[in-house]
Enzyme design. Structure first.
Site, mmCIF file in Angstrom:
data_model
loop_
_atom_site.group_PDB
_atom_site.id
_atom_site.type_symbol
_atom_site.label_atom_id
_atom_site.label_comp_id
_atom_site.label_asym_id
_atom_site.label_seq_id
_atom_site.Cartn_x
_atom_site.Cartn_y
_atom_site.Cartn_z
ATOM 1 N N GLY A 199 -17.717 -15.815 -36.864
ATOM 2 C CA GLY A 199 -15.574 -15.112 -37.336
ATOM 3 C C GLY A 199 -14.759 -15.846 -36.608
ATOM 4 O O GLY A 199 -13.647 -16.412 -37.709
ATOM 5 N N TRP A 225 -13.835 -19.388 -38.660
ATOM 6 C CA TRP A 225 -14.021 -18.751 -40.185
ATOM 7 C C TRP A 225 -12.075 -18.206 -40.111
ATOM 8 O O TRP A 225 -11.564 -19.258 -42.039
ATOM 9 C CB TRP A 225 -14.394 -17.127 -40.096
ATOM 10 C CG TRP A 225 -14.034 -16.900 -41.699
ATOM 11 C CD1 TRP A 225 -14.312 -17.439 -43.269
ATOM 12 C CD2 TRP A 225 -12.996 -16.090 -42.304
ATOM 13 N NE1 TRP A 225 -14.212 -17.051 -44.319
ATOM 14 C CE2 TRP A 225 -13.138 -16.074 -43.641
ATOM 15 C CE3 TRP A 225 -12.138 -15.219 -41.099
ATOM 16 C CZ2 TRP A 225 -11.680 -15.668 -44.311
ATOM 17 C CZ3 TRP A 225 -10.420 -14.346 -42.291
ATOM 18 C CH2 TRP A 225 -11.053 -15.036 -43.421
ATOM 19 N N HIS A 226 -11.747 -18.299 -39.146
ATOM 20 C CA HIS A 226 -10.140 -18.550 -39.744
ATOM 21 C C HIS A 226 -9.669 -19.880 -39.262
ATOM 22 O O HIS A 226 -8.746 -19.812 -39.641
ATOM 23 C CB HIS A 226 -9.637 -17.809 -38.458
ATOM 24 C CG HIS A 226 -9.931 -15.731 -38.320
ATOM 25 N ND1 HIS A 226 -10.648 -15.441 -37.431
ATOM 26 C CD2 HIS A 226 -9.059 -15.280 -38.157
ATOM 27 C CE1 HIS A 226 -11.213 -14.630 -37.892
ATOM 28 N NE2 HIS A 226 -9.549 -13.771 -38.704
ATOM 29 N N GLY A 227 -10.863 -20.609 -38.730
ATOM 30 C CA GLY A 227 -10.128 -22.417 -38.756
ATOM 31 C C GLY A 227 -9.994 -22.988 -37.944
ATOM 32 O O GLY A 227 -10.559 -22.649 -36.920
ATOM 33 N N PHE A 235 -6.139 -18.900 -43.662
ATOM 34 C CA PHE A 235 -6.776 -18.731 -42.982
ATOM 35 C C PHE A 235 -7.916 -18.835 -43.881
ATOM 36 O O PHE A 235 -8.934 -18.791 -44.670
ATOM 37 C CB PHE A 235 -7.043 -17.336 -42.137
ATOM 38 C CG PHE A 235 -6.135 -16.907 -41.071
ATOM 39 C CD1 PHE A 235 -6.447 -18.363 -40.616
ATOM 40 C CD2 PHE A 235 -6.054 -15.940 -40.907
ATOM 41 C CE1 PHE A 235 -5.439 -18.287 -39.368
ATOM 42 C CE2 PHE A 235 -5.361 -16.127 -39.985
ATOM 43 C CZ PHE A 235 -4.980 -17.195 -38.824
#
Lengths: 468, 377
Positions: free
Chosen positions: A318, A321-323, A468
């Site tokens: 997770g 996933w943001h970067g 993102f």
């Protein structure tokens, strides 16, 4: 295109609505697709071709998976190919440079020659629309959804501009029926306008000024202790009102078109534990991670140790996933560890004996620490910031000057309003469910005007979650 | 529900009227002015990302409604909530500051930034080029207002004294190590602000006050003559009071709908003692002064003949020649000198002034600039 810009509000949106409501219902999904491609291509026109390519591919995979007579092996192969293609593209655009740079650093460290790194431009919103598509394929495979009626319906679902670039992440099965037939009523449209205005005001009147404070402190060379706390507090407010504001605007736009999106935030800073926080924050991502990652990994069915491991893995992914940054991994690990600790303690708050406000306060402080990891430029800067929060670093020579940028009446008012709003039990999403009265119109109209006027006075300030 | 239908309709109509009327009004005004609606320009160019960015920017900038509302929104934020927007920081006692300048003091240097080294290298290189022509160079970094008066930025900085930025301190050290002559206005102003009868900077402006100008000119003149680079001349100048009323650049940056207050500035104009004529630069002077708006203020601005060069001339008892590039003290002014090398003819000393904040914010960075080879007689 950004919702809080002149071009979107005064050109794209009125023109879109005018054509949309002039068309017969059967043409509206096609219009949504075309307009959404213009909306998306506004950043970089070639991004549209990538989106069109993956949409077409996923539509075909969907047909293969649900083809009459397809064997389980064929269906498995099709879903695997689809997941690999989507995640491969996402991985390439989002993580290639990070992976290549890290590899080069390792090679350099052991004295081996490095290689050339291509400059890859990250298509905006790719994480969101990739997840939209993946949920479609996975739900088809699991038998939780029926295939899209037409390519037009599916492309409208993937490209739907209200939630395209920063969510909420909407599953196909949630919208399938609405794509086929949806009703636009005066009440629903008015409710859409209400929540759109509230989201717009959150972004312009609260998130942007709070962001000024956060940027000043996070960019400072050794802030003083008080300023460091004010900075991270301001960032907590900025990211919440920015992202929640965007989600509200997305929900509002969807409602104007007759769609109903699920709530993405539910007063997250009122959470009494990190576990509860993740039931209230970015709900659409949390549920996607739960249903498509945590549960397939075994969830809590394989014993406590495996459960803790699964929680950690899910939060690490997770975070990623943001970067592609070590900060995001550290942020994910931090949340994963707290989730595991709370699970070990029976999903309880850390100090259940404390009164509820204290439990909320304690959770909020834990969340503030996580925002340092999330916001800092890199892990070194995060470590310095933690030092500043705890008074362990030497302040910069000019650190007292920072006060002038932070403690203006405007910023203090904004931070006070933010602090009051985030702890309210009734949030915007709930507020607009109640009947629209004249009093509410009288509140919404000046709010929209004030936000518009403030927008004209602000410099361009895109949403945080666009990256993102 | 019938009881809520009217408010619903009212809200919808209001919303649609607001978002729909702005483009319609804009188009109507453009058509009335005989122009083609700017919104249609999007169809007249290739849809590339730069074209779309430019189109959106132009459309936003041209918006009449935004143009009407922006100053009032800014006014409410400034007058009501003490917010000066992106460029102005509201300090204490009516003092305004240039926000990027203050950020330059508080921010840590950007990751991988080598500006100080680049600036030092450019200055040393320029000094060497001038030296090869037999000219002396004196560097005059003009302190940011907030470096000298931090106590007017915020009460919490009351005990700081003067705070040149970390980059500025590093630059001064590097220049000293390289043997570059620097007129240290930081130390002078820090000491002088307690003795001066008037502040050394203007309250609503990012530039120095007449008192600051005169103090700087005295130091520079002392340095030049003290080093024996130049003999004091024979032209006598006098000062005569020439007070002006001025709208500070920081107040101007707020783009308010009306000017709130003007600042009274007690300028002293430099005039020739013999005929009372206001000071004028002299192309044949032995001193060339390069710089930015710190030279322009009171010189080409009102009242004229009251700027740094005029007061320097009075101290040196001889006229000087100025080359000014607003906002381009770091590089643009050197580039302009390259295009006009004849300005160096007959010069003995070059004084190069640039503002401290240019260390971070210089428009063109700090590249080395090569002067053309000297023309041989």
């Amino acid at each position: 295109m950004v919702f809080t810009t002149h071009i979107f509000l005064f050109y794209f949106l009125p023109l879109f609505l005018l054509v949309y409501f002039s068309l017969p219902a059967r043409w509206r999904n096609l219009w949504i697709t075309l307009a959404s491609y213009v909306f998306y291509g506004w950043w970089e026109p070639w991004f549209v071709t990538l989106m069109l390519f993956t949409t077409l591919l996923d539509f075909i995979w969907g047909r293969v998976i649900t083809r009459t007579g397809a064997t389980p092996g064929q269906r498995r192969a099709a879903v695997a190919a689809c997941v690999v293609t989507n995640l491969g593209l996402l991985g390439f655009f989002k993580y290639y440079m990070f992976a290549a740079t890290t590899l080069n650093q390792l090679l350099a460290a052991v004295g081996v020659g490095t290689f050339h790194i291509w400059q890859v431009v990250l298509p905006i919103g790719i994480s969101f629309y990739t997840f939209h598509s993946l949920t479609y394929i996975l739900d088809l495979y699991r038998g939780h959804a029926t295939p899209a009626r037409s390519f037009t319906d599916f492309s409208a679902f993937v490209a739907l501009f209200p939630d395209l670039v920063a969510g909420p992440i909407i599953r196909y099965k949630t919208l399938a029926a609405q794509l086929a037939a949806r009703e636009t009523t005066v009440a629903r449209f008015a409710s859409g306008v209400s929540i759109f205005v509230l989201g717009f005001a959150k972004k312009i009147l609260l998130a942007n000024p709070a962001g000024d404070v956060a940027d000043a402190v996070f960019g400072a060379e050794g802030p003083l202790v008080l300023e460091a706390w004010v900075g991270v507090l301001a960032y907590a407010f900025q990211i919440y009102f920015d992202f929640c504001g965007y989600s509200d605007m997305a929900v509002g736009l969807g409602r104007m078109l007759g769609f109903e999106f699920l709530k993405n935030f539910d007063a997250p800073y009122r959470a009494e534990s990190i576990t509860e926080l993740w039931r209230r924050w970015h709900i659409s991502l949390s549920t996607v991670l739960r249903d498509y990652l945590y549960l397939p990994l075994g969830g809590n069915r394989l014993g406590p140790v495996r459960t803790y491991g699964n929680l950690l893995v899910v939060m690490l992914l997770g975070g990623l996933w943001h970067g592609a940054k070590w900060n995001f991994l550290a942020w994910g690990a931090y949340h994963g560890l707290w989730l595991a600790v709370e699970r070990w303690r029976g999903k309880q708050s850390l100090c259940p004996a404390l009164p509820r406000p204290a439990r909320i306060g304690l959770t909020f402080v834990l969340v503030l620490f996580s925002w340092v990891l999330f916001r800092a430029e890199n892990l070194t800067a995060a470590a310095h910031y933690f030092g500043a929060l705890l008074g362990l670093t030497t302040p910069g020579a000019a650190a007292p000057l920072l006060a002038a940028s932070l403690y203006t009446p405007h910023h203090l008012l904004v931070l006070a309003v933010c602090a009051w709003l985030v702890f309210q039990p009734v949030q915007a999403h709930d507020w607009v469910q109640q009947p629209l009265t004249w009093n509410r119109v009288a509140a919404l109209a000046p709010l929209f005007l004030a936000a518009l006027a403030a927008m004209f006075a602000q410099s361009f300030n895109p949403f945080l979650y666009f990256q993102f | 529900m019938p009881s809520t239908r009217q408010p619903q309709l009212c809200l919808i109509l209001m919303f649609l009227a607001l978002i729909g009327s702005v483009p319609l009004l804009q188009a109507a005004l453009e058509l009335a002015a005989g122009a083609r609606p700017q919104a249609l320009e999007v169809f007249r160019q290739k849809p590339t990302a730069p074209n779309l960015r430019r189109y959106e920017h132009d459309l936003t900038e041209a918006s009449r409604v935004a143009g009407w509302l922006r100053p009032w929104a800014q006014y409410v934020l400034f007058a009501g909530l003490g917010d000066g927007g992106g460029k102005t920081l509201v300090g204490r006692a009516g003092w305004l500051f240039y926000k990027p300048g203050v950020q330059g003091l508080t921010d840590r240097p950007a990751h991988g930034s080598h500006t100080v080294e680049e600036a030092a290298a450019a200055i040393v290189d320029f000094r060497d080029q001038l030296q090869a022509r037999g000219l002396r160079l004196l560097i005059v970094p003009a302190p940011n207002k907030e470096s000298i008066y931090p106590e007017y930025v915020t009460r919490r900085a009351a005990g700081l004294g003067a705070v040149p930025g970390a980059g500025t301190r590093a630059l001064l050290q590097q220049l000293a190590a390289a043997g570059v002559e620097v007129a240290d206005l930081f130390a002078l102003f820090a000491a002088g602000k307690t003795n001066a009868t008037a502040p050394l900077y203007l309250a609503q402006d990012s530039h120095w006050s007449p008192a600051g100008v005169e103090l700087a000119a005295q130091l520079v003149a002392r340095r030049i003559t003290g080093r024996g680079w130049l003999q004091t001349g024979t032209t006598a100048y006098l000062c005569r009071p020439a007070p002006i009323e001025r709208v500070g650049d920081l107040l101007d940056m707020l783009q308010l709908p009306r000017t709130l207050t003007r600042e009274t500035v007690p300028c002293r104009q430099v005039v020739r003692a013999d005929d009372g004529a206001p000071y004028r630069d002299e192309p044949g002077a032995e001193v060339l002064v390069l710089g930015d708006s710190f030279l322009r203020i009171y010189a080409t601005d009102e009242p004229g003949a009251a700027g740094f060069s005029a007061h320097l001339a009075r101290e040196l008892k001889q006229p000087v020649l100025s080359l000014i590039n607003d906002g381009g003290g770091a590089t643009l002014v050197r580039q302009e000198l390259c295009r006009r090398p004849q300005l160096l003819a007959g010069k003995k000393v070059v004084i190069w002034e640039f503002v401290e904040r240019d260390l971070r914010l210089a428009t063109e960075g700090w590249p080395r600039v090569s002067l053309p080879p000297p023309a041989h007689p």
